[in-house]
Motif scaffolding. Structure first.
Motif, short mmCIF file in Angstrom:
data_model
loop_
_atom_site.label_atom_id
_atom_site.label_comp_id
_atom_site.label_asym_id
_atom_site.label_seq_id
_atom_site.Cartn_x
_atom_site.Cartn_y
_atom_site.Cartn_z
N GLY A 189 0.79 -1.21 0.00
CA GLY A 189 0.00 0.00 0.00
C GLY A 189 0.83 1.28 0.00
N ASN A 190 2.13 1.17 0.27
CA ASN A 190 2.99 2.35 0.37
C ASN A 190 3.98 2.50 -0.77
N LYS A 191 4.55 1.37 -1.20
CA LYS A 191 5.60 1.44 -2.20
C LYS A 191 5.49 0.30 -3.21
N ALA A 192 5.80 0.63 -4.46
CA ALA A 192 6.01 -0.41 -5.46
C ALA A 192 7.38 -1.03 -5.13
N VAL A 193 7.61 -2.25 -5.57
CA VAL A 193 8.85 -2.94 -5.21
C VAL A 193 9.47 -3.58 -6.44
N ILE A 194 10.79 -3.39 -6.57
CA ILE A 194 11.58 -4.12 -7.56
C ILE A 194 12.40 -5.15 -6.81
N ILE A 195 12.26 -6.41 -7.19
CA ILE A 195 13.14 -7.47 -6.70
C ILE A 195 14.20 -7.63 -7.79
N ASP A 196 15.44 -7.31 -7.44
CA ASP A 196 16.57 -7.36 -8.37
C ASP A 196 17.41 -8.58 -8.02
N VAL A 197 17.34 -9.63 -8.83
CA VAL A 197 18.12 -10.84 -8.59
C VAL A 197 19.45 -10.67 -9.33
N PHE A 198 20.56 -10.70 -8.58
CA PHE A 198 21.85 -10.36 -9.15
C PHE A 198 22.98 -11.17 -8.51
N ALA A 199 24.19 -11.02 -9.07
CA ALA A 199 25.41 -11.59 -8.49
C ALA A 199 26.54 -10.59 -8.69
N THR A 200 27.50 -10.61 -7.80
CA THR A 200 28.61 -9.65 -7.88
C THR A 200 29.56 -9.96 -9.04
N TRP A 201 29.52 -11.18 -9.56
CA TRP A 201 30.41 -11.58 -10.66
C TRP A 201 29.77 -11.36 -12.04
N CYS A 202 28.58 -10.79 -12.06
CA CYS A 202 27.80 -10.65 -13.29
C CYS A 202 27.96 -9.24 -13.86
N PRO A 203 28.64 -9.07 -15.02
CA PRO A 203 28.83 -7.72 -15.59
C PRO A 203 27.54 -6.94 -15.83
N PRO A 204 26.47 -7.52 -16.43
CA PRO A 204 25.25 -6.72 -16.60
C PRO A 204 24.63 -6.30 -15.25
N CYS A 205 24.83 -7.11 -14.22
CA CYS A 205 24.32 -6.76 -12.89
C CYS A 205 25.04 -5.51 -12.37
N ILE A 206 26.36 -5.49 -12.54
CA ILE A 206 27.17 -4.34 -12.10
C ILE A 206 26.78 -3.10 -12.91
N GLU A 207 26.58 -3.27 -14.21
CA GLU A 207 26.21 -2.15 -15.09
C GLU A 207 24.85 -1.55 -14.71
N SER A 208 23.98 -2.35 -14.10
CA SER A 208 22.64 -1.88 -13.71
C SER A 208 22.65 -1.03 -12.44
N ILE A 209 23.69 -1.14 -11.64
CA ILE A 209 23.71 -0.48 -10.33
C ILE A 209 23.54 1.04 -10.40
N PRO A 210 24.30 1.77 -11.23
CA PRO A 210 24.10 3.23 -11.26
C PRO A 210 22.67 3.62 -11.63
N LYS A 211 22.07 2.90 -12.54
CA LYS A 211 20.70 3.16 -12.97
C LYS A 211 19.73 2.91 -11.82
N LEU A 212 19.93 1.81 -11.09
CA LEU A 212 19.06 1.50 -9.96
C LEU A 212 19.23 2.52 -8.84
N ARG A 213 20.45 2.97 -8.62
CA ARG A 213 20.71 4.02 -7.62
C ARG A 213 19.91 5.28 -7.95
N GLU A 214 19.99 5.70 -9.21
CA GLU A 214 19.27 6.90 -9.66
C GLU A 214 17.75 6.73 -9.51
N ILE A 215 17.25 5.58 -9.92
CA ILE A 215 15.82 5.31 -9.84
C ILE A 215 15.36 5.29 -8.39
N LYS A 216 16.15 4.68 -7.52
CA LYS A 216 15.81 4.64 -6.10
C LYS A 216 15.72 6.05 -5.53
#
Length: 189
Positions: A73-100
């Motif tokens: 009722g308060n917030k929409a939620v993104i569940i981000d399934v990731f790994a530290t060894w995954c290049p696309p996961c690392i590339e997504s972090i700045p975008k997720l930071r900005e969106i957050k």
């Protein structure tokens, strides 16, 4: 013999077409929807994810998504399934930071560490290095959730509305514009 090799290469190339980290699939169903299609009864699962700062995020699966105790009722939620060894996961972090930061009053991002044997200290260092402003969870419950969501590739992100209804699944490093389009929908509906 040449025909056999050419046929084998053609089949292998078809298998790898789906591995593009920039693709997204518009999936309107969670793993449990498959069970419903097989005429079996839906069984809700409960989850308690542990964050690196020792907080709990609890929720249960429903026929239409995930019912979050804290965010419902308060917030929409993104569940981000990731790994530290995954290049696309690392590339997504700045975008997720900005969106957050942009949607901090209406959106929560929960990163779920998947198949990555790291200590809490290592993940805290990872958070510091990448200036992550959203929680990261670790532990056995992460694998249970990944199984419930039918995770096959990483990164995979699952967006849920404020009432926990499943909105969209993103596979790979989704474009920011696409993420925001669906986030706005999840916040408003």
């Amino acid at each position: 013999m040449k025909k056999v090799i050419i046929s084998a290469l053609a089949i292998l190339s078809l298998l790898f077409i789906g591995c593009d980290s920039s693709s997204s699939i518009d999936s309107k169903a969670l793993a449990k929807k498959k069970i419903e299609e097989d005429n079996k009864e839906f069984i809700s699962q409960s989850f308690v994810l542990l964050t690196t700062d020792e907080k709990f995020i609890s929720f249960k699966s429903t026929e239409s998504g995930l019912d979050f105790d804290e965010f419902k009722g308060n917030k929409a939620v993104i569940i981000d399934v990731f790994a530290t060894w995954c290049p696309p996961c690392i590339e997504s972090i700045p975008k997720l930071r900005e969106i957050k930061e942009k949607y901090k009053d209406d959106l929560e991002i929960v990163s779920v560490l998947f198949q990555d044997e790291k200590t809490v200290e290592e993940i805290k260092e990872f958070i510091k290095e990448y200036q992550i402003n959203y929680p990261i969870t670790m532990g056995e419950e992460n694998d249970k959730l990944a199984q419930e969501l039918n995770v096959r590739k990483i990164p995979e992100m699952f967006l849920f509305s404020k009432d926990g209804k499943f909105i969209h699944k993103f596979i790979g490093n989704a474009p920011k514009e696409e993420l925001e389009k669906y986030i706005k929908f999840a916040i408003e509906n």
